[in-house]
Each structure stands twice: as structure tokens, then as C-alpha cells.
Design a protein around this motif. Structure first.
Motif, PDB file in Angstrom:
ATOM      1  N   ALA A 193       0.814  -1.217   0.000  1.00  7.72           N
ATOM      2  CA  ALA A 193       0.000   0.000   0.000  1.00  7.72           C
ATOM      3  C   ALA A 193       0.848   1.268   0.000  1.00  7.72           C
ATOM      4  CB  ALA A 193      -0.936   0.006   1.205  1.00  7.72           C
ATOM      5  N   CYS A 194       2.063   1.170   0.512  1.00  9.88           N
ATOM      6  CA  CYS A 194       2.928   2.353   0.572  1.00  9.88           C
ATOM      7  C   CYS A 194       3.396   2.745  -0.831  1.00  9.88           C
ATOM      8  CB  CYS A 194       4.141   2.078   1.467  1.00  9.88           C
ATOM      9  SG  CYS A 194       3.736   1.976   3.217  1.00  9.88           S
ATOM     10  N   THR A 195       3.582   4.039  -1.030  1.00 10.37           N
ATOM     11  CA  THR A 195       4.009   4.569  -2.314  1.00 10.37           C
ATOM     12  C   THR A 195       5.399   4.043  -2.659  1.00 10.37           C
ATOM     13  OG1 THR A 195       2.768   6.583  -1.852  1.00 10.37           O
ATOM     14  CG2 THR A 195       4.427   6.710  -3.587  1.00 10.37           C
ATOM     15  N   PHE A 196       5.533   3.563  -3.899  1.00 12.95           N
ATOM     16  CA  PHE A 196       6.831   3.090  -4.376  1.00 12.95           C
ATOM     17  C   PHE A 196       7.333   4.068  -5.419  1.00 12.95           C
ATOM     18  CE2 PHE A 196       9.615   0.757  -7.203  1.00 12.95           C
ATOM     19  CZ  PHE A 196      10.449   0.127  -6.304  1.00 12.95           C
ATOM     20  N   PRO A 197       8.563   4.488  -5.376  1.00 17.37           N
ATOM     21  CA  PRO A 197       9.653   4.036  -4.514  1.00 17.37           C
ATOM     22  C   PRO A 197       9.879   4.918  -3.292  1.00 17.37           C
ATOM     23  CG  PRO A 197      10.590   5.273  -6.332  1.00 17.37           C
ATOM     24  CD  PRO A 197       9.086   5.270  -6.521  1.00 17.37           C
ATOM     25  N   ASP A 198       9.121   5.996  -3.143  1.00 13.86           N
ATOM     26  CA  ASP A 198       9.391   6.992  -2.100  1.00 13.86           C
ATOM     27  C   ASP A 198       9.436   6.436  -0.681  1.00 13.86           C
ATOM     28  OD1 ASP A 198       9.121   8.605  -4.299  1.00 13.86           O
ATOM     29  OD2 ASP A 198       7.186   9.431  -3.708  1.00 13.86           O
ATOM     30  N   SER A 199       8.665   5.425  -0.412  1.00 10.21           N
ATOM     31  CA  SER A 199       8.511   4.960   0.964  1.00 10.21           C
ATOM     32  C   SER A 199       9.779   4.322   1.521  1.00 10.21           C
ATOM     33  CB  SER A 199       7.365   3.960   1.041  1.00 10.21           C
ATOM     34  OG  SER A 199       6.161   4.570   0.671  1.00 10.21           O
ATOM     35  N   PHE A 200      10.407   3.446   0.758  1.00 11.69           N
ATOM     36  CA  PHE A 200      11.490   2.632   1.301  1.00 11.69           C
ATOM     37  C   PHE A 200      12.794   2.691   0.504  1.00 11.69           C
ATOM     38  CE2 PHE A 200       7.454   0.455   2.463  1.00 11.69           C
ATOM     39  CZ  PHE A 200       7.531   0.646   3.828  1.00 11.69           C
ATOM     40  N   PHE A 201      12.759   3.065  -0.738  1.00  9.06           N
ATOM     41  CA  PHE A 201      13.899   2.994  -1.643  1.00  9.06           C
ATOM     42  C   PHE A 201      15.124   3.726  -1.092  1.00  9.06           C
ATOM     43  CE2 PHE A 201      16.358   3.615  -5.472  1.00  9.06           C
ATOM     44  CZ  PHE A 201      16.110   2.473  -6.213  1.00  9.06           C
ATOM     45  N   GLY A 202      16.228   2.991  -0.925  1.00  8.42           N
ATOM     46  CA  GLY A 202      17.491   3.573  -0.475  1.00  8.42           C
ATOM     47  C   GLY A 202      17.575   3.855   1.012  1.00  8.42           C
ATOM     48  N   LYS A 203      16.559   3.494   1.766  1.00  7.52           N
ATOM     49  CA  LYS A 203      16.558   3.728   3.211  1.00  7.52           C
ATOM     50  C   LYS A 203      17.123   2.504   3.926  1.00  7.52           C
ATOM     51  CE  LYS A 203      12.719   6.959   2.867  1.00  7.52           C
ATOM     52  NZ  LYS A 203      11.366   7.317   3.355  1.00  7.52           N
ATOM     53  N   LYS A 204      17.210   2.561   5.232  1.00 11.56           N
ATOM     54  CA  LYS A 204      17.830   1.496   6.021  1.00 11.56           C
ATOM     55  C   LYS A 204      16.820   0.821   6.933  1.00 11.56           C
ATOM     56  CE  LYS A 204      22.216   3.818   5.698  1.00 11.56           C
ATOM     57  NZ  LYS A 204      23.271   4.540   6.371  1.00 11.56           N
ATOM     58  N   VAL A 205      17.062  -0.468   7.203  1.00 15.01           N
ATOM     59  CA  VAL A 205      16.147  -1.231   8.045  1.00 15.01           C
ATOM     60  C   VAL A 205      16.924  -2.238   8.882  1.00 15.01           C
ATOM     61  CG1 VAL A 205      15.657  -3.026   6.298  1.00 15.01           C
ATOM     62  CG2 VAL A 205      13.953  -2.514   8.068  1.00 15.01           C
ATOM     63  N   ALA A 206      16.451  -2.435  10.105  1.00 19.24           N
ATOM     64  CA  ALA A 206      16.900  -3.529  10.964  1.00 19.24           C
ATOM     65  C   ALA A 206      15.716  -4.473  11.129  1.00 19.24           C
ATOM     66  CB  ALA A 206      17.367  -3.012  12.324  1.00 19.24           C
ATOM     67  N   LEU A 207      15.996  -5.772  11.122  1.00 17.60           N
ATOM     68  CA  LEU A 207      14.932  -6.769  11.197  1.00 17.60           C
ATOM     69  C   LEU A 207      15.021  -7.558  12.493  1.00 17.60           C
ATOM     70  CD1 LEU A 207      15.082  -8.092   7.521  1.00 17.60           C
ATOM     71  CD2 LEU A 207      13.617  -6.296   8.473  1.00 17.60           C
ATOM     72  N   VAL A 208      13.861  -7.745  13.114  1.00 14.48           N
ATOM     73  CA  VAL A 208      13.754  -8.478  14.369  1.00 14.48           C
ATOM     74  C   VAL A 208      12.621  -9.479  14.224  1.00 14.48           C
ATOM     75  CG1 VAL A 208      13.373  -8.307  16.859  1.00 14.48           C
ATOM     76  CG2 VAL A 208      14.468  -6.402  15.622  1.00 14.48           C
ATOM     77  N   GLY A 209      12.929 -10.752  14.435  1.00  9.57           N
ATOM     78  CA  GLY A 209      11.912 -11.785  14.404  1.00  9.57           C
ATOM     79  C   GLY A 209      11.614 -12.273  15.805  1.00  9.57           C
ATOM     80  N   LEU A 210      10.388 -12.693  16.027  1.00  9.11           N
ATOM     81  CA  LEU A 210      10.024 -13.255  17.318  1.00  9.11           C
ATOM     82  C   LEU A 210       8.997 -14.343  17.113  1.00  9.11           C
ATOM     83  CD1 LEU A 210       7.254 -11.406  19.023  1.00  9.11           C
ATOM     84  CD2 LEU A 210       8.545 -10.084  17.370  1.00  9.11           C
ATOM     85  N   SER A 211       8.970 -15.257  18.059  1.00  8.70           N
ATOM     86  CA  SER A 211       7.983 -16.337  18.001  1.00  8.70           C
ATOM     87  C   SER A 211       7.756 -16.888  19.393  1.00  8.70           C
ATOM     88  CB  SER A 211       8.455 -17.457  17.070  1.00  8.70           C
ATOM     89  OG  SER A 211       9.560 -18.132  17.638  1.00  8.70           O
ATOM     90  N   THR A 212       6.659 -17.597  19.542  1.00 14.98           N
ATOM     91  CA  THR A 212       6.427 -18.303  20.794  1.00 14.98           C
ATOM     92  C   THR A 212       7.188 -19.626  20.791  1.00 14.98           C
ATOM     93  OG1 THR A 212       4.415 -19.284  19.894  1.00 14.98           O
ATOM     94  CG2 THR A 212       4.166 -17.263  21.184  1.00 14.98           C
ATOM     95  N   GLY A 213       7.602 -20.082  19.627  1.00 16.04           N
ATOM     96  CA  GLY A 213       8.374 -21.317  19.494  1.00 16.04           C
ATOM     97  C   GLY A 213       9.861 -21.082  19.659  1.00 16.04           C
ATOM     98  N   LYS A 214      10.641 -22.056  19.229  1.00 14.01           N
ATOM     99  CA  LYS A 214      12.068 -22.014  19.534  1.00 14.01           C
ATOM    100  C   LYS A 214      12.970 -21.426  18.458  1.00 14.01           C
ATOM    101  CE  LYS A 214      12.824 -26.886  18.362  1.00 14.01           C
ATOM    102  NZ  LYS A 214      13.376 -28.135  18.853  1.00 14.01           N
ATOM    103  N   TYR A 215      12.407 -20.901  17.350  1.00  3.21           N
ATOM    104  CA  TYR A 215      13.281 -20.413  16.289  1.00  3.21           C
ATOM    105  C   TYR A 215      13.263 -18.904  16.069  1.00  3.21           C
ATOM    106  CZ  TYR A 215      13.772 -25.343  15.371  1.00  3.21           C
ATOM    107  OH  TYR A 215      14.029 -26.674  15.512  1.00  3.21           O
ATOM    108  N   GLY A 216      12.383 -18.183  16.708  1.00  2.00           N
ATOM    109  CA  GLY A 216      12.413 -16.725  16.623  1.00  2.00           C
ATOM    110  C   GLY A 216      12.118 -16.167  15.239  1.00  2.00           C
TER     111      GLY A 216
END
Length: 173
Positions: A92-115
């Protein structure tokens, strides 16, 4: 400005709790951060904000995304991947203005054992496709229900250490 995205629209989610912890830690390091919870998406955004359409309610969110230079995605495991609402949000976000060339850190979580290892891999591929620069240190938090103390803070030594390392690296990224 760092925008921390709680990547589910589930009420009372651990993703939002973890996003709040990240925000607190980032602010303590002197940087600016705010949280965008996907619970805040307009109720009918599938009908009003995809395929070039834009509602007033989503435009406020779009403006925040457009002005953000760094993101942290806090993504829970849903059926071996990440929540579908996150993919719809990205679409839904406008492409490319929303994310193009920007930076991101990713964090996964789960109730199980692999996150949410697999979901973060899926999300990494999407981030590369939309030209988001992904911090190499991706965090996976398994058994998320055992990670928070009564104040809503992480308290297990290894998790606290790796989250702090990721935040420090991300601020320098």
C-alpha cells in the motif's frame, strides 16, 4: 528519525511490547524513535489504499513512512513467515518513495524455539527487492513469552546483549 514498525495488527501483541522496548532503548541512547503499529491501519485499508488509491487516514501513515530514514521491523512468526498484513502494508505504501534507499533492521520473534528465522529470511528478500538496505545483524527472539519481566523489559542476558548490539550497530548504520 527511526520508525519502529510493530508488524502485526493483533491486539496485545508481543511485537508491540518488543517495539516499545526498542523505542525505550533507542531513546536512552539519545536518538529519536517512534512506533507505528499495524493495529493503526484504517479498518478498510484493503479497499481504500491499495492500487494507487489513498484515504486520508492512510495518508497520515504514508507521510510518516515517506519522511522516515530508518526502520526497524518487529515481525512475529505467522505460519512459518511474517504476517500478511505487513505485506499488504508494504504494497500500500508509495513506491519508490517509501522505502527505496533507506535502512532497516529486522527483528523476528515467536512463541516457538526459532524466533521467526524463516519469516525474517522472507522479509529480507522483500526488503532487498524494494531497495531497503538491511542491517546484517538480524535478531531472532524465540519463546518471546519468557523474555519480558514484570516491567515489560527484556531481562535474559543474551537477548539483552544482542538487542543492544543491534541497536548500537543500527544507530551507526
Amino acid at each position: 528519525m527511526i520508525t519502529i514498525i510493530s508488524c502485526t495488527n493483533r491486539q496485545g501483541s508481543n511485537s508491540l511490547k518488543l517495539a516499545e522496548y526498542y523505542k525505550k532503548q533507542i531513546l536512552a541512547k539519545g536518538a529519536e524513535a517512534e512506533i507505528l503499529s499495524l493495529m493503526d491501519l484504517p479498518d478498510n485499508f484493503i479497499n481504500t489504499d491499495l492500487y494507487g488509491k489513498r484515504s486520508e487516514a492512510f495518508q497520515i501513515i504514508q507521510n510518516k513512512i515517506s519522511t522516515t530514514s530508518k526502520f526497524i521491523f518487529i515481525a512475529p512468526e505467522y505460519n512459518g513467515s511474517f504476517p500478511g498484513i505487513l505485506k499488504l502494508f508494504i504494497d500500500a505504501c508509495t513506491f519508490p518513495d517509501s522505502f527505496f534507499g533507506k535502512k532497516v533492521a529486522l527483528v523476528g520473534l515467536s512463541t516457538g524455539k526459532y524466533g521467526n528465522v524463516r519469516g525474517i529470511e522472507h522479509l529480507t528478500g522483500i526488503c532487498h527487492y524494494i531497495n531497503l538496505h538491511v542491517l546484517p545483524l538480524r535478531i531472532h527472539v524465540p519463546s518471546i513469552g519468557k523474555e519480558f519481566n514484570e516491567n515489560g523489559d527484556l531481562f535474559l542476558e543474551d537477548t539483552v546483549k544482542f538487542v543492544d548490539q543491534q541497536i548500537t550497530n543500527f544507530l551507526e548504520f
